[in-house]
Write a protein that holds these residues in place. Structure first.
Motif, PDB file in Angstrom:
ATOM      1  N   PRO A  22      -5.923   7.321  13.595  1.00 39.61           N
ATOM      2  CA  PRO A  22      -6.295   7.485  12.176  1.00 39.61           C
ATOM      3  C   PRO A  22      -5.114   7.921  11.324  1.00 39.61           C
ATOM      4  O   PRO A  22      -5.210   7.957  10.098  1.00 39.61           O
ATOM      5  CB  PRO A  22      -7.358   8.584  12.228  1.00 39.61           C
ATOM      6  CG  PRO A  22      -6.976   9.404  13.420  1.00 39.61           C
ATOM      7  CD  PRO A  22      -6.394   8.439  14.426  1.00 39.61           C
ATOM      8  N   TRP A  23      -3.989   8.293  11.949  1.00 40.91           N
ATOM      9  CA  TRP A  23      -2.822   8.777  11.210  1.00 40.91           C
ATOM     10  C   TRP A  23      -1.906   7.612  10.871  1.00 40.91           C
ATOM     11  O   TRP A  23      -1.297   6.996  11.738  1.00 40.91           O
ATOM     12  CB  TRP A  23      -2.072   9.822  12.037  1.00 40.91           C
ATOM     13  CG  TRP A  23      -2.915  11.004  12.361  1.00 40.91           C
ATOM     14  CD1 TRP A  23      -3.399  11.950  11.498  1.00 40.91           C
ATOM     15  CD2 TRP A  23      -3.437  11.349  13.649  1.00 40.91           C
ATOM     16  NE1 TRP A  23      -4.161  12.862  12.154  1.00 40.91           N
ATOM     17  CE2 TRP A  23      -4.203  12.528  13.483  1.00 40.91           C
ATOM     18  CE3 TRP A  23      -3.308  10.794  14.917  1.00 40.91           C
ATOM     19  CZ2 TRP A  23      -4.836  13.144  14.540  1.00 40.91           C
ATOM     20  CZ3 TRP A  23      -3.941  11.406  15.972  1.00 40.91           C
ATOM     21  CH2 TRP A  23      -4.704  12.575  15.776  1.00 40.91           C
ATOM     22  N   TRP A  24      -1.816   7.346   9.590  1.00 39.19           N
ATOM     23  CA  TRP A  24      -0.970   6.258   9.134  1.00 39.19           C
ATOM     24  C   TRP A  24      -0.419   6.647   7.763  1.00 39.19           C
ATOM     25  O   TRP A  24      -0.723   7.726   7.240  1.00 39.19           O
ATOM     26  CB  TRP A  24      -1.764   4.951   9.075  1.00 39.19           C
ATOM     27  CG  TRP A  24      -0.931   3.707   8.857  1.00 39.19           C
ATOM     28  CD1 TRP A  24      -1.069   2.800   7.840  1.00 39.19           C
ATOM     29  CD2 TRP A  24       0.156   3.231   9.658  1.00 39.19           C
ATOM     30  NE1 TRP A  24      -0.148   1.805   7.972  1.00 39.19           N
ATOM     31  CE2 TRP A  24       0.625   2.033   9.069  1.00 39.19           C
ATOM     32  CE3 TRP A  24       0.785   3.707  10.806  1.00 39.19           C
ATOM     33  CZ2 TRP A  24       1.696   1.308   9.579  1.00 39.19           C
ATOM     34  CZ3 TRP A  24       1.849   2.975  11.325  1.00 39.19           C
ATOM     35  CH2 TRP A  24       2.286   1.796  10.725  1.00 39.19           C
ATOM     36  N   MET A  25       0.371   5.809   7.165  1.00 43.48           N
ATOM     37  CA  MET A  25       0.958   6.130   5.874  1.00 43.48           C
ATOM     38  C   MET A  25      -0.110   6.234   4.791  1.00 43.48           C
ATOM     39  O   MET A  25      -1.112   5.524   4.828  1.00 43.48           O
ATOM     40  CB  MET A  25       1.993   5.068   5.493  1.00 43.48           C
ATOM     41  CG  MET A  25       3.212   5.046   6.400  1.00 43.48           C
ATOM     42  SD  MET A  25       4.476   3.851   5.881  1.00 43.48           S
ATOM     43  CE  MET A  25       3.637   2.309   6.233  1.00 43.48           C
ATOM     44  N   THR A  26       0.129   7.135   3.832  1.00 43.35           N
ATOM     45  CA  THR A  26      -0.777   7.255   2.699  1.00 43.35           C
ATOM     46  C   THR A  26      -0.723   5.977   1.859  1.00 43.35           C
ATOM     47  O   THR A  26       0.265   5.243   1.903  1.00 43.35           O
ATOM     48  CB  THR A  26      -0.375   8.454   1.822  1.00 43.35           C
ATOM     49  OG1 THR A  26       0.997   8.289   1.420  1.00 43.35           O
ATOM     50  CG2 THR A  26      -0.519   9.753   2.570  1.00 43.35           C
ATOM     51  N   PRO A  27      -1.757   5.679   1.085  1.00 39.59           N
ATOM     52  CA  PRO A  27      -1.735   4.478   0.241  1.00 39.59           C
ATOM     53  C   PRO A  27      -0.541   4.502  -0.717  1.00 39.59           C
ATOM     54  O   PRO A  27      -0.220   5.539  -1.308  1.00 39.59           O
ATOM     55  CB  PRO A  27      -3.059   4.553  -0.522  1.00 39.59           C
ATOM     56  CG  PRO A  27      -3.954   5.378   0.344  1.00 39.59           C
ATOM     57  CD  PRO A  27      -3.053   6.384   1.001  1.00 39.59           C
ATOM     58  N   LEU A  28       0.104   3.381  -0.875  1.00 35.89           N
ATOM     59  CA  LEU A  28       1.288   3.270  -1.729  1.00 35.89           C
ATOM     60  C   LEU A  28       0.880   3.337  -3.200  1.00 35.89           C
ATOM     61  O   LEU A  28      -0.046   2.655  -3.633  1.00 35.89           O
ATOM     62  CB  LEU A  28       2.011   1.958  -1.441  1.00 35.89           C
ATOM     63  CG  LEU A  28       3.286   1.682  -2.228  1.00 35.89           C
ATOM     64  CD1 LEU A  28       4.367   2.698  -1.887  1.00 35.89           C
ATOM     65  CD2 LEU A  28       3.785   0.263  -1.949  1.00 35.89           C
ATOM     66  N   ALA A  29       1.595   4.180  -3.977  1.00 37.17           N
ATOM     67  CA  ALA A  29       1.293   4.321  -5.397  1.00 37.17           C
ATOM     68  C   ALA A  29       2.548   4.186  -6.252  1.00 37.17           C
ATOM     69  O   ALA A  29       2.623   4.736  -7.344  1.00 37.17           O
ATOM     70  CB  ALA A  29       0.625   5.668  -5.657  1.00 37.17           C
ATOM     71  N   SER A  30       3.549   3.462  -5.749  1.00 35.21           N
ATOM     72  CA  SER A  30       4.771   3.242  -6.511  1.00 35.21           C
ATOM     73  C   SER A  30       5.315   1.852  -6.207  1.00 35.21           C
ATOM     74  O   SER A  30       4.700   1.077  -5.471  1.00 35.21           O
ATOM     75  CB  SER A  30       5.829   4.301  -6.163  1.00 35.21           C
ATOM     76  OG  SER A  30       6.457   4.002  -4.932  1.00 35.21           O
ATOM     77  N   ASN A  31       6.480   1.566  -6.747  1.00 35.17           N
ATOM     78  CA  ASN A  31       7.106   0.266  -6.546  1.00 35.17           C
ATOM     79  C   ASN A  31       7.837   0.132  -5.218  1.00 35.17           C
ATOM     80  O   ASN A  31       8.375  -0.938  -4.917  1.00 35.17           O
ATOM     81  CB  ASN A  31       8.130   0.021  -7.667  1.00 35.17           C
ATOM     82  CG  ASN A  31       9.234   1.069  -7.650  1.00 35.17           C
ATOM     83  OD1 ASN A  31       8.951   2.274  -7.740  1.00 35.17           O
ATOM     84  ND2 ASN A  31      10.484   0.647  -7.546  1.00 35.17           N
ATOM     85  N   TRP A  32       7.858   1.195  -4.394  1.00 36.49           N
ATOM     86  CA  TRP A  32       8.701   1.187  -3.205  1.00 36.49           C
ATOM     87  C   TRP A  32       8.020   0.606  -1.971  1.00 36.49           C
ATOM     88  O   TRP A  32       8.044   1.209  -0.891  1.00 36.49           O
ATOM     89  CB  TRP A  32       9.234   2.588  -2.918  1.00 36.49           C
ATOM     90  CG  TRP A  32      10.274   2.999  -3.906  1.00 36.49           C
ATOM     91  CD1 TRP A  32      10.228   4.071  -4.751  1.00 36.49           C
ATOM     92  CD2 TRP A  32      11.498   2.327  -4.193  1.00 36.49           C
ATOM     93  NE1 TRP A  32      11.342   4.111  -5.553  1.00 36.49           N
ATOM     94  CE2 TRP A  32      12.142   3.044  -5.217  1.00 36.49           C
ATOM     95  CE3 TRP A  32      12.107   1.185  -3.683  1.00 36.49           C
ATOM     96  CZ2 TRP A  32      13.367   2.654  -5.745  1.00 36.49           C
ATOM     97  CZ3 TRP A  32      13.327   0.801  -4.221  1.00 36.49           C
ATOM     98  CH2 TRP A  32      13.950   1.533  -5.224  1.00 36.49           C
TER      99      TRP A  32
END
Length: 284
Positions: A22-32
């Motif tokens: 269940p541990w993965w990257m947080t949802p992306l909220a920028s242009n990167w």
């Protein structure tokens, strides 16, 4: 034989753990997104190397285990094998470096239309400064820091008078607008990090660092210090609110400028002097 089985099970367990974790990257909220891509490519290259090498080790342990009637063949050098290993190792390293270098080239190239926000870190809180109507941040230095001038702005610099000061831990940004984060530290190493933005950078005492990003999703996100900065490191948190341009402008208009802070401090000083004079007169 048992060791070969354990290694094979370790590889299988690692794959299952990764797929079901269940541990993965947080949802992306920028242009990167390019930073995400670089990390994922590195992860997959390392995963392939891990699986292939460990399964080869397990196979070698099983196939060349000690058995009656079998004798080991001594081969101190194998030029063909060494060339293959060198080639594929080079391919793997290039595959990990190339996406990161491309992302870094974008990371240090700030768009011309980027607005500027200064983030100042100290044990253990954040402060922020925006340029005023002139669009230029005034100069600042540690020598100017005092209780009446917490940002250390040069009071003789006319460009600093309209700078907008935010002394709370809440930062606001307009969605869809490129932002250059200028970073300063008052004391020790800190690091400005918003997981959903991916971008981060150290705050180094004595120098000014920076990075840029474009918020792409409206929301409220945690600001973390990603550099161990003392016993209160875990409490050095803030929030960044990404909102519409209209909401951001409204919030910004409610903040105090450096000129207003100086006037407020001067008025408070005059009141104290007047009170002191009245006290002395009454005492006579």
């Amino acid at each position: 034989m048992a060791v070969a089985i354990v290694i094979a099970l370790l590889v299988l367990g690692t794959i299952i753990f990764h797929l079901m974790s269940p541990w993965w990257m947080t949802p992306l909220a920028s242009n990167w997104g390019s930073i995400d891509n670089a990390l994922i490519i590195t992860l997959y290259i390392c995963a392939v190397a891990f699986i292939v090498l460990n399964l080869f080790l397990a196979l070698a342990l099983w196939r060349y285990r000690s058995r009656a009637g079998h004798r080991a063949h001594y081969e101190p050098e194998n030029a063909k094998l060494e060339k293959r290993l060198t080639l594929w190792t080079g391919v793997g390293i290039a595959g990990m470096l190339a996406p990161g270098l491309l992302a870094w080239n974008q990371y240090v190239t700030v768009p011309a239309n980027a607005s500027v926000i200064e983030a100042t870190g100290q044990q253990w809180q954040w402060g922020y400064r925006f340029p005023g109507g002139d669009g230029v941040l005034g100069t600042a230095a540690v020598a100017h820091i005092s209780p009446d001038n917490p940002f250390g702005i040069n009071p003789r610099d006319p460009y600093g008078r309209d700078d907008i000061l935010v002394e709370t831990s809440e930062l606001h940004m307009p969605v869809g607008q490129p932002v250059k984060l200028v970073l300063r530290s008052k004391d020790v190493l800190h690091d400005f990090y918003v997981p959903q933005f991916r971008a981060k950078m150290d705050l180094v005492p004595g120098i000014v660092t920076y990075f840029w990003m474009t918020p792409t999703k409206v929301g409220t996100y945690d600001i973390l210090c990603a550099e161990l900065c003392g016993v209160g490191h875990h409490n050095m948190r803030g929030t960044v609110v990404v909102e519409s341009r209209e909401a951001f402008d409204s919030w910004l208009s409610e903040q105090m400028t450096f000129g207003q802070l100086l006037a407020q401090n001067e008025a408070a000083r005059n009141v104290r002097l007047a009170d002191a004079g009245a006290a002395m007169t009454g005492g006579r």
